[in-house]
Enzyme design. Structure first.
Site, PDB file in Angstrom:
ATOM      1  N   GLU A 257      -2.059   8.144  -4.693  1.00 45.69           N
ATOM      2  CA  GLU A 257      -2.348   7.672  -6.048  1.00 45.69           C
ATOM      3  C   GLU A 257      -3.796   7.851  -6.463  1.00 45.69           C
ATOM      4  O   GLU A 257      -4.119   7.799  -7.650  1.00 45.69           O
ATOM      5  CB  GLU A 257      -1.964   6.200  -6.186  1.00 45.69           C
ATOM      6  CG  GLU A 257      -2.831   5.254  -5.390  1.00 45.69           C
ATOM      7  CD  GLU A 257      -2.390   3.797  -5.548  1.00 45.69           C
ATOM      8  OE1 GLU A 257      -3.237   2.976  -5.938  1.00 45.69           O
ATOM      9  OE2 GLU A 257      -1.227   3.482  -5.292  1.00 45.69           O
TER      10      GLU A 257
ATOM     11  N   ASP B  43       5.076   0.261  -6.899  1.00 49.27           N
ATOM     12  CA  ASP B  43       3.860  -0.029  -7.660  1.00 49.27           C
ATOM     13  C   ASP B  43       2.666   0.687  -7.045  1.00 49.27           C
ATOM     14  O   ASP B  43       1.585   0.698  -7.631  1.00 49.27           O
ATOM     15  CB  ASP B  43       3.594  -1.536  -7.693  1.00 49.27           C
ATOM     16  CG  ASP B  43       2.421  -1.893  -8.594  1.00 49.27           C
ATOM     17  OD1 ASP B  43       2.466  -1.532  -9.783  1.00 49.27           O
ATOM     18  OD2 ASP B  43       1.457  -2.524  -8.108  1.00 49.27           O
TER      19      ASP B  43
ATOM     20  N   ARG C 214       0.850  -1.184   0.000  1.00 45.00           N
ATOM     21  CA  ARG C 214       0.000   0.000   0.000  1.00 45.00           C
ATOM     22  C   ARG C 214       0.888   1.237   0.000  1.00 45.00           C
ATOM     23  O   ARG C 214       1.920   1.269   0.675  1.00 45.00           O
ATOM     24  CB  ARG C 214      -0.936   0.016   1.225  1.00 45.00           C
ATOM     25  CG  ARG C 214      -2.037  -1.041   1.169  1.00 45.00           C
ATOM     26  CD  ARG C 214      -3.065  -0.720   0.093  1.00 45.00           C
ATOM     27  NE  ARG C 214      -4.064  -1.779  -0.061  1.00 45.00           N
ATOM     28  CZ  ARG C 214      -3.990  -2.761  -0.950  1.00 45.00           C
ATOM     29  NH1 ARG C 214      -2.939  -2.839  -1.753  1.00 45.00           N
ATOM     30  NH2 ARG C 214      -4.939  -3.661  -1.036  1.00 45.00           N
TER      31      ARG C 214
ATOM     32  N   HIS D 113       0.211   0.703 -10.001  1.00 41.60           N
ATOM     33  CA  HIS D 113      -0.624  -0.275  -9.298  1.00 41.60           C
ATOM     34  C   HIS D 113      -1.026  -1.417 -10.232  1.00 41.60           C
ATOM     35  O   HIS D 113      -2.184  -1.828 -10.283  1.00 41.60           O
ATOM     36  CB  HIS D 113      -1.867   0.398  -8.708  1.00 41.60           C
ATOM     37  CG  HIS D 113      -2.372  -0.257  -7.459  1.00 41.60           C
ATOM     38  ND1 HIS D 113      -2.740   0.453  -6.342  1.00 41.60           N
ATOM     39  CD2 HIS D 113      -2.552  -1.561  -7.141  1.00 41.60           C
ATOM     40  CE1 HIS D 113      -3.150  -0.381  -5.400  1.00 41.60           C
ATOM     41  NE2 HIS D 113      -3.041  -1.610  -5.868  1.00 41.60           N
TER      42      HIS D 113
END
Length: 352
Positions: free
Chosen positions: A278, A273, A249, A310
């Site tokens: 985000e 990622d 996360r 992501h």
């Protein structure tokens, strides 16, 4: 705003579901799985937020994704429109206000496991790409520059990898790193002696992982206790030149502190990622706009930072599992059966 309908009569006893934040790959996987369940799925491209929640009026269930904003205000609108179930097609559920859902007597489900291999393999791919400078090498040869200067990496064999969190994903990551011949240190709130013996890893306190790891990979959920787990103090305790990878996360890492550590040269590389801000950025095409997030923009300027939006979960197998589990939860709710993948506010409160 695009809307696709699939609620014609004769589909069987399935539920009417408003599916938000959808892309073609979501729809393809859901439609394939839904051939067995027969739910009436209506797709919406926008994220589920307070502004878009009225679109779900008349639906008993909504299907949300990880960057939707299902806060108390959004839940109030959904509840008023007849929604009684929020089916998150993600493992994370911090985007849903569980206490508000409990107060409104709304149920919430998630997908606790879709493909631990997908995420773990992506984490290792980030490490390999950073270490061997794959993005830079690719860009060079596209310009007919075949120089090797600045592309020196290191052998993974013999390096120490810290795996923070040994749930399903963390265990797969540990196995892959062991396959490269790495020494693997693990940290978890519930150390598993059997896993430790089987794989030949060693459980240790988090500070030990910070101090000894050449590569540090994060695989823990976001809770009040793990928010900014990697802050300025933690970064300072890490070995100089460490490669930091986060496929968990975004808010596990204090992004501003990471920028400072990268600027000082203390951190050797970062593969991200996920990113703590985000929401509203990842999963979107912003190529024709000015990026408003100064911290993310700064991170993207570092040659030793690799950001993916992501996508660690994005494999055919994972998408199929997500669709299957989500639609099964909808079916169980419709039939009044136990919701095996339900998440409740009291569970989160106990974990704090």
């Amino acid at each position: 705003m695009a809307r696709g309908e699939d609620d014609s009569p004769g589909r069987g006893a399935g539920m009417r579901v408003a599916v938000f934040d959808t892309h073609r790959y979501d729809r393809d996987a859901l439609e394939a799985a839904n051939a067995r369940f027969g739910h009436a799925l209506t797709y919406f491209e926008p994220r589920l937020t307070l502004q878009t929640a009225p679109l779900a009026e008349g639906f008993p269930a909504v299907c949300s994704f990880v960057n939707d904003k299902v806060d108390a205000a959004t839940l109030e609108v959904l509840h008023a429109g007849g929604v009684r179930l929020v089916a998150a097609r993600s493992a994370g559920y911090n985007h849903v206000d569980l206490e508000a859902a409990r107060r409104l007597d709304m149920r919430v489900t998630r997908v606790p496991e879709y493909s631990p291999h997908a995420v773990a393999e992506h984490a290792v791919a980030l490490v390999l790409s950073l270490n061997r400078h794959i993005p830079r090498a690719f860009s060079r040869v596209r310009d007919w520059n075949f120089s090797l200067d600045g592309l020196v990496g290191f052998d993974l064999a013999g390096k120490t990898v810290g795996v923070v969190g040994t749930g399903r994903i963390g265990r797969v990551a540990a196995r892959i790193f062991k396959g490269f011949g790495c020494n693997v240190l693990c940290c978890d709130v519930a150390p598993d002696a059997a896993f430790e013996r089987e794989l030949g890893v060693r459980y240790a306190p988090l500070d030990t992982l910070f101090a000894e790891s050449d590569i540090l990979s994060l695989h823990v959920p976001l809770t009040p206790g793990t928010r900014h787990l990697v802050d300025a103090a933690a970064l300072a305790r890490m070995k100089r030149g460490v490669v930091l990878v986060n496929t968990g996360r975004g808010a596990l890492i204090d992004s501003k502190a990471l920028v400072a550590a990268l600027k000082s040269g203390h951190i050797g590389g970062a593969g991200l990622d996920v990113y703590e801000e985000e929401e509203g950025v990842f999963f979107q095409d912003l190529s024709g706009q000015v990026l408003q997030d100064d911290v993310l923009a700064r991170l993207l300027t570092f040659p030793n930072v690799l950001v993916t939006s992501h996508q660690a979960f994005l494999t055919h197998e994972a998408l199929a599992n997500i669709a299957e589990t989500t639609l099964a939860s909808l079916q169980a709710f419709e039939r009044g059966e136990p919701l095996v993948n339900e998440v409740r506010a009291e569970q989160v409160l106990r974990a704090r």
